[in-house]
Design a protein around this motif. Structure first.
Motif: not given
Length: 270
Positions: A105-110, A219-222, A135-140, A147-148
């Motif tokens: 499980c992770s939390i990430a921000q735009l 942020a988002g959590i997944n 780590t960064r990934f393309p958001a879409l 969700v952001q």
């Protein structure tokens, strides 16, 4: 990273130093002086002075074939995470969610058109993409990003997605504007997002937004899983309710943290 600022207070030397740090990548963890100079476009004498300064500060060490970053660089990123207080709030909830789902499980921000991971509790499973803090990934193409992005006004959404990704990854899902808007409308309506191998093969995840005390998505959590091990049905029927509960609990705790006064009374204050 711009090397020349637009105002008299811009410190070019600082910008160059940060550019050198950012030049190190997973595929080039160690670089010679010549490689640093080429990667940054800096003259060799300038790159050399910056590397020696960073080495003296403890952010760079002399490696077998040049220079490499030290773990102290992590302090720069963690200063951001800790300044928000988000990790301290989220950690017990993330750990509980991992224990209940047996998934990472992770939390990430735009950050522009990308998401950047700022907190993570993982389980030892083989996945096709390595994820760690930063780590960064393309958001879409990610549930965390959807969700952001769904929370942004249309004009801001267009501006954010117009920025080029800095992830170095091309996602499998390449929607046109109509498909993109329809997907984000669905996410906005139901309050969570799903991705099923849209970023890359084998990766399936579901995410929910995290909000501050004003209701703004911060942020988002997944919950992330391997598509060969976890079905979409399992992800939605078992993991999603637990995820939504964790997202609500973290948001509530973070809102309470924001309400705590950050100033203390001094002796003699009445």
């Amino acid at each position: 990273m711009p090397r020349e600022g637009t105002g008299p207070d811009f410190i070019e030397a600082l910008a160059r130093g940060l550019e050198v740090i950012a030049a190190f990548r997973p595929h080039r963890p160690a670089m010679t002086l010549a490689e640093v100079s080429t990667a940054t476009g800096l003259a060799r004498p300038t790159a050399r002075r910056i590397l020696l300064t960073l080495e003296e500060l403890g952010y760079v060490r002399a490696a077998e074939r040049g220079y490499s970053l030290t773990p102290r660089v992590l302090e720069l990123g963690m200063a951001y995470v800790h300044s928000m207080g988000l990790w301290e709030v989220a950690r017990p909830h993330l750990e509980r969610l991992v224990a209940r789902t047996d998934e990472s499980c992770s939390i990430a921000q735009l950050d522009g058109s990308d998401i950047v991971y700022v907190a993570r509790v993982s389980v030892p499973k083989i996945v096709s993409l390595a994820v760690q803090i930063g780590t960064r990934f393309p958001a879409l193409a990610t549930s965390l990003g959807k969700v952001q992005l769904a929370a942004l006004p249309p004009d801001e959404l267009d501006a954010v997605l117009a920025e080029p990704t800095r992830s170095g990854l091309v996602p499998r899902w390449q929607p046109d504007r109509t498909e993109r808007d329809a997907e984000l409308r669905d996410v906005r309506a139901r309050g969570w997002a799903l991705t099923d191998e849209q970023l890359t093969l084998g990766i399936r995840s579901v995410a929910a937004p995290l909000r501050d005390g004003s209701g703004r998505v911060i942020a988002g959590i997944n919950v992330n899983c391997h598509s060969a091990e976890t079905t979409v049905e399992r992800l939605l029927e078992h993991h999603l309710p637990l995820l939504l509960q964790a997202a609500g609990d973290i948001s509530a705790d973070f809102a309470r943290l924001q309400d705590v006064p950050h100033t203390s009374a001094t002796a003699g204050t009445r």
